[in-house]
Enzyme design. Structure first.
Site: not given
Ligand code: GLU
Length: 497
Positions: A16, A251-253, A256
């Site tokens: 990321h 955040s990755k969550r 995405g």
């Protein structure tokens, strides 16, 4: 002393933006100082680490052209060394065995004992409050020999403080009392994160640890381990965080694909442009300049130029036109527009190939035409994708028409339905089809019809390219050539639809 830095991702997802920026800063620092840039895959979280993630991280680094020196270190390969280090600290009395049984959810006795202990401390957490901390070596050895399970904890001194000079954030201090006796080895023999990082950084002779600011707390724990081992810690340089537009955590969550490196590669970003963009997320050379080649970044990069304030990644969710940072888009457009056409070719070719728009003649008989065309159309493009989407009309007869462009430039002027085929007839006898001659013919035609030149040009543009904007219409005519211009001006497809 040669600088040795490392990028140490945990392979629990794709690469990321934050990690890519960390990798880039490490890379730039190594190249700037003539040192080594090492790669360590921190795959000790067995439940969450995947080979697929390792692959995607390596792909992302390869895309950004951040090649590492020396062989990749996989942290899990060093587990025996981590265990040996914990044992050594145990033997030296700098760590101790903690026989506290693991509290099972329904193990009321253990839970009560822990609660009692907390109550005895009257709510104040005493970080050194562990009944096994001062167990005699004999008793500890005997219980271990009898097979009683234990974790190994670092024996942090009662008084004092850890302190180090962070190259970005300056002097960092933390009272020992704020840190518990950290677990080095779990009772199942699994080495814990901070021990593994310290052991590996020592083993790899790392001189500078450059990583996200979210690891500052870990740095204090790691300094404690360095102290116990009698090793001077490396220089730490923690990087400011990269925040979402609302200043929340990126955040990755939650975000995405917006934060995944592959998104940008697949969306037609040039690695060179994205690298340039990443370099300026939390660093500057203290000048106005924003476009830097890799060589220039290497030359200018310094830890002093890293900012303390957090960087913001300015994307707009749910807006397809602005799905990524404006600056990233601007920078990519800038690279596409200004790099030597020959250097752009290797990126344009695969793009056209995938869209089935590629012809081998473009590298052979039509090379000159192709390069001129690319040079013409790239002026307004943002990504490589634009070559096959917005640029499609230059490479195929099968292109789409923008309904808004039809409305604005054709439907409003019904005369164009017969005029444009008539203009095509004027092109027919032309023996040379270049801008000055085309201009003469079109001007005379507009005058004859008593209409503005723009009406003819805009109508022709929409018919010839499907859109309302683009390069100068005279160059579009010349680039498409006489035959294709005539064919498209005569086409009634749009009028009949
Ligand atoms: N594996 C850690 C991470 O991915 C980095 C640890 C370090 O750089 O010390 O955040």
């Amino acid at each position: 002393m040669t600088t040795r830095v490392r990028f140490a991702p945990s392979p629990t997802g794709y690469l990321h933006i934050g990690s890519a920026r960390t990798a880039l800063f490490n890379y730039l620092y190594a190249r700037h100082t003539g040192g080594k840039f090492l790669l360590r895959i921190e795959d000790t979280d067995l439940a969450r680490s995947t080979e697929e993630s390792t692959r995607s991280i390596l792909d992302g680094l390869a895309w950004l052209e951040l090649d590492h020196d020396e062989e990749i270190v996989f942290q899990s390969d060093n587990a025996d060394k981590h265990r040996a280090t914990a044992k050594k600290l145990l033997t030296e009395g700098k760590a101790y065995r903690d026989f506290t049984p693991k509290a099972e959810p329904n193990d009321a006795n253990v839970k009560d004992a822990i609660k009692d202990r907390a109550r005895a401390n009257q709510g104040e957490k005493n970080m050194r409050d562990n009944p096994y901390r001062d167990l005699s070596a004999e008793e500890s050895d005997a219980r271990a020999a009898a097979g009683e399970p234990f974790a190994i904890r670092l024996k942090v001194a009662e008084t004092g403080k850890t302190s180090f000079e962070d190259a970005v954030y300056g002097l960092q201090e933390r009272d020992y009392q704020e840190t518990e006796d950290l677990v080095l080895l779990r009772s199942d023999g699994h080495p814990l994160y901070n021990l593994a990082v310290v052991c590996d950084d020592i083993e790899m002779a790392i001189t500078h640890v450059i990583r996200g600011q979210d690891h500052l707390t870990n740095a204090h724990k790691q300094v404690l381990i360095y102290e116990a081992l009698g090793v001077t810690p490396p220089t730490f340089a923690h990087l400011p965080l990269i925040m979402a537009p609302n200043k929340g955590k990126l955040s990755k969550r939650k975000h995405g694909e917006v934060v995944s490196m592959t998104t940008y590669r697949d969306a037609g970003f040039l690695a060179a442009a994205f690298r340039n963009f990443l370099a300026l997320l939390g660093w500057s050379a203290g000048e106005e300049k924003e476009i830097y080649s890799l060589d220039e970044l290497v030359e200018k990069f310094s830890l002093d130029g890293i900012h303390r304030s957090n960087a913001v990644f300015n994307f707009t969710e749910n807006d397809p036109r602005r799905w990524t940072d404006d600056k990233a888009q601007w920078m990519n457009a800038e690279y596409i527009r200004t790099m030597p056409v020959a250097e752009l070719m290797p990126f344009v070719k695969p793009e056209l190939k995938v869209a089935k728009l590629w012809r081998d003649e473009y590298e052979d008989d039509d090379k000159e035409w192709f390069e001129n065309t690319i040079n013409l159309i790239r002026q307004r493009f943002f990504t490589l994708k634009d070559f096959s989407s917005q640029g499609r009309a230059y490479f195929s007869e099968d292109y789409d028409f923008d309904p808004a462009a039809i409305e604005k430039n054709l439907a409003k002027f019904p005369d164009l339905k017969t005029w444009l085929p008539e203009l095509a007839d004027r092109f027919e006898p032309m023996t040379s089809f270049t801008e000055p001659e085309i201009e003469e013919v079109v001007k005379a035609f507009a005058e004859e019809k008593g209409t503005k030149l723009g009406v003819i040009m805009n109508g022709a543009r929409t018919l010839l390219t499907g859109v309302a904007v683009g390069p100068s219409m005279l160059s579009v005519f010349e680039t498409l050539g006489k035959d294709r211009s005539i064919l498209r001006l005569k086409s009634q497809v749009v009028w009949n639809s």
